[in-house]
Enzyme design. Structure first.
Site, mmCIF file in Angstrom:
data_model
loop_
_atom_site.group_PDB
_atom_site.id
_atom_site.type_symbol
_atom_site.label_atom_id
_atom_site.label_comp_id
_atom_site.label_asym_id
_atom_site.label_seq_id
_atom_site.Cartn_x
_atom_site.Cartn_y
_atom_site.Cartn_z
ATOM 1 N N SER B 29 -12.594 0.091 33.930
ATOM 2 C CA SER B 29 -12.667 1.728 33.834
ATOM 3 C C SER B 29 -13.840 2.145 32.686
ATOM 4 C CB SER B 29 -11.174 2.210 33.327
ATOM 5 O OG SER B 29 -11.213 3.566 33.418
ATOM 6 N N ILE B 79 -16.594 8.095 24.168
ATOM 7 C CA ILE B 79 -16.873 9.121 25.269
ATOM 8 C C ILE B 79 -16.023 10.257 25.412
ATOM 9 C CG2 ILE B 79 -17.135 9.190 27.729
ATOM 10 C CD1 ILE B 79 -19.093 7.264 26.293
ATOM 11 N N ASN B 107 -7.629 5.018 36.967
ATOM 12 C CA ASN B 107 -7.151 4.951 35.578
ATOM 13 C C ASN B 107 -6.870 6.408 35.054
ATOM 14 O OD1 ASN B 107 -8.306 5.071 32.651
ATOM 15 N ND2 ASN B 107 -8.044 2.891 32.633
ATOM 16 N N ASN B 135 -4.036 4.045 31.202
ATOM 17 C CA ASN B 135 -4.664 4.026 30.081
ATOM 18 C C ASN B 135 -3.993 4.583 28.970
ATOM 19 O OD1 ASN B 135 -6.249 4.042 27.916
ATOM 20 N ND2 ASN B 135 -7.860 5.221 28.738
ATOM 21 N N CYS B 138 -6.217 4.398 24.990
ATOM 22 C CA CYS B 138 -7.934 4.955 24.631
ATOM 23 C C CYS B 138 -7.879 5.470 23.054
ATOM 24 C CB CYS B 138 -7.944 6.036 25.486
ATOM 25 S SG CYS B 138 -9.680 6.858 25.317
ATOM 26 N N ILE B 199 -7.677 -6.406 27.495
ATOM 27 C CA ILE B 199 -7.136 -5.596 26.302
ATOM 28 C C ILE B 199 -8.247 -4.340 26.432
ATOM 29 C CG2 ILE B 199 -6.339 -7.368 24.848
ATOM 30 C CD1 ILE B 199 -8.950 -7.072 23.405
ATOM 31 N N ASN B 200 -7.970 -3.421 26.066
ATOM 32 C CA ASN B 200 -8.667 -2.204 25.703
ATOM 33 C C ASN B 200 -9.360 -2.254 24.542
ATOM 34 O OD1 ASN B 200 -9.872 0.348 26.080
ATOM 35 N ND2 ASN B 200 -8.053 1.410 26.934
ATOM 36 N N GLY B 251 -12.268 -8.127 28.211
ATOM 37 C CA GLY B 251 -12.724 -7.793 26.837
ATOM 38 C C GLY B 251 -14.056 -8.965 26.399
#
Ligand SMILES: Cc1cc2nc3c(=O)[nH]c(=O)nc-3n(C[C@H](O)[C@H](O)[C@H](O)COP(=O)(O)OP(=O)(O)OC[C@H]3O[C@@H](n4cnc5c(N)ncnc54)[C@H](O)[C@@H]3O)c2cc1C
Ligand SMILES: Cc1cc2nc3c(=O)[nH]c(=O)nc-3n(C[C@H](O)[C@H](O)[C@H](O)COP(=O)(O)OP(=O)(O)OC[C@H]3O[C@@H](n4cnc5c(N)ncnc54)[C@H](O)[C@@H]3O)c2cc1C
Ligand SMILES: Cc1cc2nc3c(=O)[nH]c(=O)nc-3n(C[C@H](O)[C@H](O)[C@H](O)COP(=O)(O)O)c2cc1C
Ligand SMILES: Cc1cc2nc3c(=O)[nH]c(=O)nc-3n(C[C@H](O)[C@H](O)[C@H](O)COP(=O)(O)O)c2cc1C
Ligand code: FES
Ligand code: FES
Lengths: 260, 311, 311, 260
Positions: B29, B79, B107, B135, B138, B199-200, B251
């Site tokens: 995403s 972003i 997402n 999500n 974030c 992972i984010n 990741g």
């Protein structure tokens, strides 16, 4: 349609202090290219530096499928670019972004500052082919940081040079030189690329004389295709929303942009 | 010829908590727009799943520039979830995307648990979405986002609320910015998650020395790319051992070997984010690379590799 | 000549919570042995502080090989605190080291709060140590280590216990593997810490695809090097804003610009770890680089830069 | 005393399929070097790959201050090394580690496998200067992955070659060739470097015939100087403690090492 291509490097040489010129063959990209668009280049195979680097199309020979870039060594990415040798392959995406509006049969002024001259050569070529009357103003800090005006001269386009140190041409700001050299009443359109302060001076002059034009902007880029939303910029006309330099630009109507 | 025959025999498809993928490669995403942006560079019908940009209830304009910056073997982004809002996405963007037959994953991000639920309800009503990635991680928005992903109780609540609104597979995306990733994963499981995405980005920043101020307009941003791969692998390894849910791992993946590392520590499928920026055809190439690997190793399918390096 | 004169005017010295350093550059624990190993490559008397290898109460043999592995712009290590024990260090190693006039900092790790206290008492009795860095963040040992660094209450207890045993500056070294670094920093402050050292390594791993198993003998290791710089900067920024203690900052510093980034987000001094492996003269070079920078900028001392980029 | 030096590359060329030879001038390091020691090289300026790469001293000309390396392209680091051009500078630390014990007037056998031949050339030179009788056994998978034996021959040292595919010399294991070629009673000492399985076969033979010797080991390295404790290995004699390959080695008494 943009594409990804392995360009074949033909030459890569220094043309000024930190200024280099690279030629490579990438017929697919060359065939699609328009002035003001850019290519997005992978400068190395390793993970550092990681991201591609955006560079304007300096010149295109569509018959030969040849692309020429003019670049300034600004950091590690462009430094790696200068290490490419003839016969090496280079990973290029392009042409990306929206280019300049190509007028027909008008009187136009091109103002380039520093390496911002890059997109203006290909632009001059295409404008020339469309029967425009063209005058180019090219400014820099010093002659050794500028490319030779020959490529413009060879096109049959008039070019005047200004340097801050007076090492060549007019001594001072290119925009000051321009103002004293042109008659605003005889001008239909401006195209400009370079430091924003310079473009702002052009824009101010253009507003005063009610002339339209276009500027080419830069922002840090990741994807180059509008997917990451990284290269955001607010325009005067878009309120709170951001345009993306890579996709909506890099060329924008001069009077839409708040230059800094 | 031989290869053709063999390809029929290996099974690259993945069932990620009820979500069918033709191969284990998803694009992450926020790195692939809404699927269209890269279509000139990669055959999107060959990607296992396209996870679209994070979507919120209302339109968001995102953060001030600069929003991205390169770091050693990685990048920062802030972003700020710029997106047109869920309704515009569903009504204007989705219809044309559906026609391509791409497995599309939404997402979503909300300011409150209720918002997550509401967005999910809207998605559930529209055909064409294969799953919902939550999500809850974030790092680039003021409200919501990561704070949900760092508190096990909130994680459970969000997942539960979303599950009650949709029959679609629900895949919470975990934040690595936590002390104990396993407890977060367990909370997600307890809330009814069908799979986990991890992972984010790690929260980071960079400093502009000339201007003596943070580089990013938002000060902090999310760190992604090869730099974070070791952290991602470790967290997936830990969670795979303790939590019985399929994992969408990612990741820093930039090649087939990286993807294999993730699969070997327990990822059933992998997502590619920053790698798309480096090589826009990467998803297709890695899908092919994995298939070749499975064939070379004489395996029947990719599933046999999942978790094979976990001791 | 001119330079000589100017150098007298700028003040590169740092007082890190009572610990005097001639310049802001420390070499990080575990990356510089006991100060001797690099002496052929760098003038160790020009380094602000040498933080020696983590020392425990008893001798430790460390972890099984492989103990280190390179990752994108970083490396993993799982040394496992191999060291000869505090008594051998104090009695056999320290005497000769003292003679060089180097500012030596001990780095200690215990299995229990009492062990931290006991080791500190021993150090306090020996002259020649300028400060004690508390390693409450080592991800590579079974007992103690990182678990101390992730629980605010334990952090406070350890710091308090050590403070009651020594008059030396006590500098807890914080683990980045936490949800909320500020609460850990506050706990350290509440325990009486004189300064904070941050960050230790991020916990990560790598996978050997050929052998289908983790690369490191210890499975997990600590990620260091340029890859983690964005995370380190972010955490220091956050702590500098909230906690009024001097910070010894580090994580991925490999040149003068990196060091400046750390100082600008609030580090009073910086530590260099992995960078020593890349360039053994790095500490001396960065000390000089910072001095040149201070002169060029027309500042009186390095302290004027601390936190200058914090908004 | 080891030091850090900017070497000046003289030549860098392929001498086998993935095998390269680099010569550079680094008089300070050359002057201190002993066989079996190694240099620790920075292969690039960027952060990826990050760490230095250890390479054995293949040959040294102390008069010229010249160091020669023999290296196999094993991954990204050695690949970057192969890109160095003559006249470029290369960042080298060395000489590091403890080298081989240099005997005097003995009958010695050198066994090298693959690129493990590298430290044995400089060793042979120094042993030759010390009036030893030397026989070299050099094994590899195939001739195109091996360097030419000329450098040994030029020293006046006997060298026999074995390849697994029989493309040159004896077909089979170098250790099998060795066993059939030597009379254990006439041997005083072994020196060996190469794959551990090969060195294990040498050690086994040596034990059987009660001959001493030395092996050169490898481990992943970070610092190269004993500071990071990364390159740890257990010896038979050290119980639970670990030696450091970079500082205590890379050369160890053959019978102290548990070869894998
Ligand atoms: C559409 C577009 C066209 C361009 N055309 C040209 C051109 O024709 N010739 C030319 O010399 N330069 C051009 N540039 C600028 C060029 O992209 C940057 O100078 C280059 O990316 C710097 O990379 P580096 O690694 O050498 O420097 P770095 O070390 O990365 O940075 C040096 C400086 O360049 C800036 N920069 C770095 N990456 C980018 C990026 N991706 N986009 C914008 N700025 C960046 C940094 O903020 C920094 O100030 C263009 C930029 C854009 C956006
Ligand atoms: C004391 C010593 C002397 C050596 N002498 C020589 C020599 O003369 N000629 C030669 O060709 N090779 C020699 N090597 C091996 C050489 O160091 C590795 O092949 C090289 O570092 C691989 O780097 P790479 O980036 O090309 O490969 P990578 O992509 O990093 O890895 C390829 C393989 O090399 C191994 N490797 C990587 N880095 C190291 C390291 N720092 N130490 C040990 N192994 C590593 C990896 O585990 C992997 O299996 C020596 C190693 C040591 C420890
Ligand atoms: C520019 C950018 C934008 C992102 N936007 C989102 C997002 O909207 N929602 C989300 O869950 N993750 C987002 N991410 C995180 C990625 O999906 C991915 O989890 C992360 O980048 C780690 O993977 P990578 O290292 O392969 O990039 C974004 C990442 C990047 C680089
Ligand atoms: C090989 C190695 C060994 C380390 N050993 C210790 C240690 O014993 N005690 C400690 O507090 N930190 C230890 N560290 C962490 C470093 O001191 C430092 O905090 C970390 O590496 C981040 O900084 P860097 O990126 O500059 O290396 C070690 C790091 C490395 C790479
Ligand atoms: S660079 Fe990604 S949207 Fe412009
Ligand atoms: S490589 Fe650091 S101790 Fe050997």
């Amino acid at each position: 349609m943009p594409l990804s291509e392995k360009g074949l490097v033909i030459s890569n040489q220094r043309v000024g202090r930190d200024l280099w010129e690279m030629e490579f063959l990438a017929p697919g990209i060359a065939a699609e290219s328009k002035p003001g668009q850019f290519v997005h280049i992978r400068v190395g195979d390793d993970h550092d530096p990681l991201l591609r680097r955006p560079l304007s199309l300096y010149d295109i020979d569509q018959n030969l499928g040849r692309i020429t870039l003019l670049y300034k060594i600004a950091g590690r990415g462009t430094n790696l670019l200068s290490k490419f040798n003839p016969d090496q392959l280079i990973d290029v995406m392009g042409p990306l972004g929206k280019g300049f509006n190509l007028l027909q049969g008008r009187r136009v002024i091109l103002v380039g500052g520093g390496v911002g001259i890059a997109p203006l050569l290909f632009l001059a070529r295409e404008l020339q082919a469309r029967q425009n009357e063209i005058a180019v103003f090219y400014g820099g800090s010093s002659s050794d940081e500028m490319c030779s005006p020959d490529r413009f001269v060879n096109l049959g386009v008039g070019i005047m040079t200004a340097t801050m140190d007076g090492s060549t041409g007019f001594k001072g700001l290119v925009t000051d030189m321009m103002k004293t050299s042109i008659d605003p009443l005889s001008i239909d359109y401006f195209y400009t690329c370079g430091p924003e302060a310079m473009m702002a001076a052009v824009a101010e002059y253009a507003v005063q004389h009610d002339i339209a034009g276009e500027v080419s902007l830069e922002e840090y880029m990741a994807c180059g295709v509008g997917a990451c939303l990284g290269c955001a910029r607010k325009l005067k006309v878009t309120d709170n929303a951001y345009v993306k330099i890579c996709k909506d630009g890099p060329v924008f109507p001069m009077h839409d942009v708040e230059l800094r | 010829m031989t290869k053709e025959v063999k390809q029929v025999l290996v099974d690259m498809s993945v069932n990620l908590g009820g979500m069918k993928m033709q191969n284990p490669i998803a694009v992450a995403s926020g790195t692939f727009g809404y699927g269209r942006e890269y279509q000139d560079f990669v055959d999107i019908t060959r990607i296992g799943a396209v996870i679209v940009k994070g979507t919120t209830l209302e339109e968001r304009y995102g953060n001030l520039a600069p929003r991205i910056y390169e770091t050693p073997a990685g990048m920062l982004n802030a972003i700020g979830l710029e997106n047109p809002g869920i309704d515009v996405f569903l009504n204007d963007y989705l219809p044309s995307l559906r026609q391509d037959g791409v497995t599309l994953v939404a997402n979503i991000a909300g300011n409150t648990v209720d918002e997550y639920a509401l967005i999910s309800r809207k998605i559930d009503k529209h055909p064409g979405i294969a799953g919902i990635e939550l999500n809850i991680s974030c790092p680039n928005v003021k409200q919501g986002g990561m704070q949900f992903g760092t508190d096990p109780e909130l994680v459970k609540q969000v997942v539960q609320a979303v599950k009650s609104e949709t029959k679609l597979p629900v895949i919470p995306k975990l934040s690595p910015n936590v002390t104990d990733i396993v407890s977060i994963a367990k909370a997600a499981r307890d809330g009814g998650a069908d799979a986990l995405s991890m992972i984010n980005t790690l929260m980071g920043m960079a400093v502009d020395i000339e201007r003596k101020r943070p580089v990013l307009g938002n000060i902090f941003g999310g760190l992604s790319g090869p730099a974070i791969k070791p952290v991602a692998l470790r967290m997936i390894y830990q969670v795979y051992k303790e939590v019985d849910l399929p994992i969408l791992g990612g990741g820093g993946i930039v090649n087939t070997r990286d993807a294999l590392e993730f699969i070997l520590v327990g990822a059933s499928a992998v997502s590619i984010g920053t790698g798309n920026f480096v090589n826009p055809a990467i998803a297709e190439e890695i899908a092919q690379g994995l298939e070749n690997y499975v064939i070379e190793q004489g395996l029947n399918g990719i599933n046999e590799l999942v978790g094979a390096a976990v001791l």
